[in-house]
Every structure is written in structure tokens, then in C-alpha cells.
Write a protein that holds these residues in place. Structure first.
Motif, PDB file in Angstrom:
ATOM      1  N   THR A  47     -13.892   3.036   1.436  1.00 26.42           N
ATOM      2  CA  THR A  47     -12.543   3.272   0.912  1.00 26.42           C
ATOM      3  C   THR A  47     -11.606   2.134   1.296  1.00 26.42           C
ATOM      4  O   THR A  47     -10.834   1.626   0.472  1.00 26.42           O
ATOM      5  N   GLN A  48     -11.645   1.722   2.552  1.00 22.65           N
ATOM      6  CA  GLN A  48     -10.797   0.619   2.995  1.00 22.65           C
ATOM      7  C   GLN A  48     -11.166  -0.688   2.293  1.00 22.65           C
ATOM      8  O   GLN A  48     -10.289  -1.488   1.954  1.00 22.65           O
ATOM      9  N   GLU A  73      -7.039   6.422   7.293  1.00 27.03           N
ATOM     10  CA  GLU A  73      -8.107   5.543   6.811  1.00 27.03           C
ATOM     11  C   GLU A  73      -7.567   4.615   5.717  1.00 27.03           C
ATOM     12  O   GLU A  73      -7.812   3.406   5.742  1.00 27.03           O
ATOM     13  N   ASN A  74      -6.834   5.184   4.766  1.00 35.45           N
ATOM     14  CA  ASN A  74      -6.261   4.358   3.700  1.00 35.45           C
ATOM     15  C   ASN A  74      -5.349   3.274   4.254  1.00 35.45           C
ATOM     16  O   ASN A  74      -5.438   2.099   3.873  1.00 35.45           O
ATOM     17  N   VAL A  89      -9.513   4.205  -5.413  1.00 32.52           N
ATOM     18  CA  VAL A  89     -10.742   4.212  -4.605  1.00 32.52           C
ATOM     19  C   VAL A  89     -11.841   5.007  -5.305  1.00 32.52           C
ATOM     20  O   VAL A  89     -12.745   5.521  -4.656  1.00 32.52           O
ATOM     21  N   LEU A 124      -9.610  -0.713  -1.196  1.00 29.19           N
ATOM     22  CA  LEU A 124      -8.170  -0.973  -1.155  1.00 29.19           C
ATOM     23  C   LEU A 124      -7.867  -2.409  -0.741  1.00 29.19           C
ATOM     24  O   LEU A 124      -6.966  -3.047  -1.306  1.00 29.19           O
ATOM     25  N   SER A 168      -9.764   0.204 -10.475  1.00 29.38           N
ATOM     26  CA  SER A 168     -10.386   0.128  -9.149  1.00 29.38           C
ATOM     27  C   SER A 168     -11.437  -0.971  -9.165  1.00 29.38           C
ATOM     28  O   SER A 168     -11.670  -1.620 -10.203  1.00 29.38           O
ATOM     29  N   LEU A 191       0.868  -1.174   0.000  1.00 27.67           N
ATOM     30  CA  LEU A 191       0.000   0.000   0.000  1.00 27.67           C
ATOM     31  C   LEU A 191       0.902   1.220   0.000  1.00 27.67           C
ATOM     32  O   LEU A 191       1.566   1.524   0.986  1.00 27.67           O
ATOM     33  N   THR A 220      -3.830  11.623  -0.874  1.00 28.89           N
ATOM     34  CA  THR A 220      -4.652  12.510  -0.070  1.00 28.89           C
ATOM     35  C   THR A 220      -3.776  13.609   0.511  1.00 28.89           C
ATOM     36  O   THR A 220      -2.558  13.436   0.632  1.00 28.89           O
ATOM     37  N   HIS A 242      -7.578  10.993   6.400  1.00 27.58           N
ATOM     38  CA  HIS A 242      -7.817  10.161   5.219  1.00 27.58           C
ATOM     39  C   HIS A 242      -6.640   9.227   4.974  1.00 27.58           C
ATOM     40  O   HIS A 242      -6.828   8.057   4.591  1.00 27.58           O
ATOM     41  N   PRO A 247      -3.075   5.262  -3.425  1.00 28.50           N
ATOM     42  CA  PRO A 247      -4.068   6.286  -3.084  1.00 28.50           C
ATOM     43  C   PRO A 247      -3.386   7.552  -2.585  1.00 28.50           C
ATOM     44  O   PRO A 247      -2.349   7.496  -1.915  1.00 28.50           O
TER      45      PRO A 247
END
Length: 283
Positions: A226-227, A254-255, A204, A230, A178, A17, A246, A251, A244
Motif C-alpha cells: 500500500t505504501q 500505514e497510508n 491503492v 502511494l 493507481s 497525501l 479508511t 491503516h 486514500p
């Protein structure tokens, strides 16, 4: 459980990630400071690949990364992209894959990023006005000169990838992809067969507009939409390295939380069905 790392080019181990830096503002001063803090936090949270490009602020994004992170941690891979120019300040940009342009942009990226070698350099797009072989050959020569470690492509078809691989080893492909946008599934499968990293941008897309069914599934696995998007990407293919982006710290967290989301085979089947209609359909 899918592996949480991938070896790009067979030698650079990165967490699967990653982070796309395109959205980070470089001005005014307060916003720049926040961007620098977010980049440093991402590295502290074990992000080991950060994606940028000449086009992102016309070099300003590359300079931001250097200010925030240089000297770079040994395990951090910075990848940038070349092949887009802005003829004048009011122009949004256009493709330019001429050899002289690519060489100049690589030299500029080395200077801005404060690097002696760009370990992963990607061609932002194949310029239709320049023979593709000339563009790939230029990058091969730059690699031979020691300015590039590995070469990647962006927004290519499977046949374009094959043609490029006849000239030089390709370590990564960065295409739009995606859960609900799988036009480039054939390219992903080609990358899997060759052990090439696939870095989906807009990973996402449409998560904020998830259907009630997908929102229910996200709640079932203890995730946000969103999670869920991913986590599905990470489970969908072992060569997938989502990027991703941001500018918001919450955020980002969160990712990164997607790394801890476990999806069963039943979950994956439901998600595959949800996005099956997007395969081969341009978005």
C-alpha cells in the motif's frame, strides 16, 4: 525529491497525501465516535485536504466532518461533490446535473459543513442528460456568487476537461487511477500541463494482491505494498494528490507512512514497467 505540497487553484497549499472520507461510518454511536477520532487524528498528522461528497451517506458524511473538525483549522481544505441524487431510499443513486439540483446541493453542503464558502467544489460526474456547458456554467455562477472558491471535476476525459476550461477555470480532477490502473493517463498529463490538481480515487487498488515482484520491491524500500503504491503516485506526477480512505486508524498510519518512502529512479522504472500494461486499458 518531489514536493510534499501542492497549491490547488494556485492559492490553497495542501499536503500531497490527502484523505478520502467515503468509508467512514456515521452510525451507530460507537462507530461514529471512532470516525470522529480518526478524522481528528488525520488532521493532527498533517492531513490538510479531506474529500467528501453529497452522495456519501446523502449528506451524513458532510455532517460527520463538521461535527469532528469544525471550527476548521486554517490550513484544512474540505472538498465535496455534487450532482448525484437518490430518488428514493432503496435507490443507489443516479446522476442529476440540472442547475436547480446543483444549486440546492451546494446550499445543503454549505449548511452541513457549516461553511460560508466551499473552497473546492467538484462535480461528481457529468450528467449525460444535461448539456455539459449548463452544468459547468451553473458552478461558475455559484462561484461568482461567492458560494464556491474553486471548481473541480470527477471522472472526465481530457476532451471534457478542455471543454469545461473554455467556460471556467478548473482547479482539480478526481479520476480513478493507481499503479495498475492508468486508463486516465491522458487526463493526468493534461492536468500537469495546466497545473491542475489530480486527485486519484482508488489509489491503492490491488495493492493487497501485489505480485511477488512488487512485494519484493516493497520490502526492498522498507514499505508495505500500500505504501509503495502511494509513494509511486507521489513520485509519478507533481500534481498528484492521492485521497486514500479508511475507517481504521492503523491503516491510516500505514497510508501516511508513504510520505517517508524514498524511491530511486531505478525503483520508479521497475514500477512503471509493472503497471505499463494498464495504460489505456479499462479496469
Amino acid at each position: 525529491m518531489p514536493s510534499d505540497t501542492f497549491h490547488i487553484g494556485g492559492d490553497h497549499q495542501v499536503g500531497r497525501l490527502a484523505f478520502g472520507a467515503m468509508r467512514l461510518p456515521t452510525q451507530p454511536v460507537q462507530a461514529r465516535a471512532a470516525s470522529i477520532a480518526l478524522l481528528r487524528h488525520a488532521v493532527e498528522r498533517r492531513v490538510t485536504l479531506i474529500d467528501t461528497a453529497h452522495m456519501y451517506g446523502w449528506g451524513a458524511n458532510e455532517e460527520l466532518l463538521a461535527e469532528a473538525l469544525h471550527p476548521y483549522p486554517a490550513d484544512l481544505l474540505i472538498t465535496t461533490k455534487v450532482g448525484v441524487v437518490r430518488p428514493h431510499p432503496d435507490h443507489p443513486g443516479e446522476l442529476d446535473g440540472r442547475p436547480d439540483t446543483l444549486r440546492t446541493q451546494v446550499d445543503d453542503a454549505l449548511r452541513r459543513l457549516r461553511l460560508e464558502r466551499i473552497e473546492l467544489l467538484q462535480l461528481h460526474r457529468i450528467d449525460p442528460n444535461v448539456p455539459p456547458a449548463d452544468q459547468i456554467e451553473t458552478l461558475r455562477l455559484l462561484r461568482n456568487d461567492g458560494k464556491i472558491g474553486h471548481i473541480g471535476l470527477s471522472e472526465v476525459t481530457a476532451s471534457e476537461l478542455d471543454a469545461a476550461r473554455d467556460i471556467v477555470d478548473i482547479a482539480s480532477v478526481q479520476n480513478r487511477y493507481s499503479l495498475l490502473d492508468r486508463e486516465h493517463e491522458p487526463v493526468l498529463r493534461a492536468c500537469e500541463a495546466a497545473g491542475i490538481a489530480f486527485l486519484p480515487w482508488r489509489p491503492v487498488a490491488a495493492a493487497s494482491e501485489a505480485s511477488p515482484e512488487l512485494r519484493a520491491l516493497a520490502a526492498e524500500v522498507g514499505a508495505t505494498p500500500t505504501q509503495l503504491w502511494l509513494a509511486w503516485l507521489l513520485a509519478h506526477s507533481p500534481v498528484m494528490v492521492p485521497i486514500p480512505g479508511t475507517a481504521d486508524l492503523n491503516h491510516l498510519e500505514e497510508n501516511l507512512g508513504a510520505r517517508d518512502i524514498g524511491l530511486t529512479d531505478a525503483h520508479l522504472r521497475r514500477l512503471d514497467l509493472a503497471g505499463a500494461g494498464s495504460i489505456g486499458v479499462p479496469q
